[in-house]
Write an enzyme that holds these catalytic residues in place. Structure first.
Site, PDB file in Angstrom:
ATOM      1  N   LYS A   9       0.829  -1.217   0.000  1.00 14.98           N
ATOM      2  CA  LYS A   9       0.000   0.000   0.000  1.00 14.98           C
ATOM      3  C   LYS A   9       0.866   1.272   0.000  1.00 14.98           C
ATOM      4  CE  LYS A   9      -3.993  -2.258   2.190  1.00 14.98           C
ATOM      5  NZ  LYS A   9      -5.024  -2.165   3.265  1.00 14.98           N
ATOM      6  N   TYR A  49     -12.251  -2.334  -3.759  1.00 20.42           N
ATOM      7  CA  TYR A  49     -12.761  -2.507  -2.394  1.00 20.42           C
ATOM      8  C   TYR A  49     -14.289  -2.403  -2.333  1.00 20.42           C
ATOM      9  CZ  TYR A  49      -8.252  -2.712   0.106  1.00 20.42           C
ATOM     10  OH  TYR A  49      -7.034  -3.100   0.602  1.00 20.42           O
ATOM     11  N   ASN A 112      -2.047   0.342   6.669  1.00 16.14           N
ATOM     12  CA  ASN A 112      -1.572  -0.948   7.218  1.00 16.14           C
ATOM     13  C   ASN A 112      -0.699  -1.755   6.248  1.00 16.14           C
ATOM     14  OD1 ASN A 112      -3.625  -1.810   5.586  1.00 16.14           O
ATOM     15  ND2 ASN A 112      -4.823  -2.801   7.183  1.00 16.14           N
ATOM     16  N   HIS A 115      -2.067  -5.413   1.435  1.00 17.96           N
ATOM     17  CA  HIS A 115      -3.335  -6.116   1.221  1.00 17.96           C
ATOM     18  C   HIS A 115      -3.004  -7.527   0.763  1.00 17.96           C
ATOM     19  CE1 HIS A 115      -7.165  -7.400  -0.524  1.00 17.96           C
ATOM     20  NE2 HIS A 115      -6.441  -7.824  -1.539  1.00 17.96           N
ATOM     21  N   GLU A 126      -9.238 -10.916  -7.913  1.00 17.65           N
ATOM     22  CA  GLU A 126      -8.323  -9.786  -7.718  1.00 17.65           C
ATOM     23  C   GLU A 126      -7.156  -9.831  -8.705  1.00 17.65           C
ATOM     24  OE1 GLU A 126      -7.317  -9.736  -3.556  1.00 17.65           O
ATOM     25  OE2 GLU A 126      -9.346  -9.160  -2.979  1.00 17.65           O
TER      26      GLU A 126
END
Ligand code: ATP
Ligand code: MG
Length: 137
Positions: A9, A49, A112, A115, A126
């Protein structure tokens, strides 16, 4: 042999730890089938998302995911989906086990670091979202 999708990320890309994170995957026996650094559009992030579209944190999540480039990779190996989730640690880095990617590189539940697909079924969806079949070796 499974394949799973990983995203490093924007927070971790900004921290210059792409190599350190990819090394964790390799050290755990996963192979990097393909990887690329890209800038997500708002549309991309919303679509990716979409399962969370009704959650209160959805807008913040989308804004965060487009705040800078990300690195998307297909990881391959035995139990790749579960192994990647294990290496990542809990969603909230405060709850993540010592030695996991989120414990070591993430600051908060919003930022965070990584993913990872949460099931084999979602991994397929995905991977197709980001890569053409001919790109994956
Ligand atoms: P990811 O899908 O990014 O791998 P995850 O599967 O561990 O993370 P999800 O429940 O799918 O967690 O949530 C997606 C993302 O939304 C999380 O990575 C986190 O950044 C954010 N998020 C989840 N729950 C919350 C929350 N309660 N408050 C704020 N942000 C949250
Ligand atoms: Mg998730």
């Amino acid at each position: 042999m499974e394949q799973t999708l990983s995203i490093i990320k924007p927070d971790a890309v900004a921290k210059n730890v792409i190599g350190k994170i990819l090394t964790r995957f390799e050290d755990a026996g996963l192979r990097i089938a393909v990887t690329k650094k890209i800038q997500l559009s708002r549309e991309d992030a919303k679509a990716f998302y979409a399962v969370h579209k009704d959650r209160p944190f959805f807008n913040d999540l989308v804004e965060f995911m487009i705040s800078g480039p990300v690195v998307v990779s297909v990881l391959e190996g035995d139990n790749a989906v579960a192994k990647n989730r294990e290496l990542m640690g809990a969603t909230n880095p405060k709850d993540a086990q010592k030695g996991t990617i989120r414990a070591d590189f993430a600051e908060s539940i919003d930022a965070n670091a990584v993913h990872g697909s949460d099931s084999l079924e979602n991994a397929k969806i995905e991977i197709e979202f980001f890569f053409a079949q001919r790109e994956i070796v």
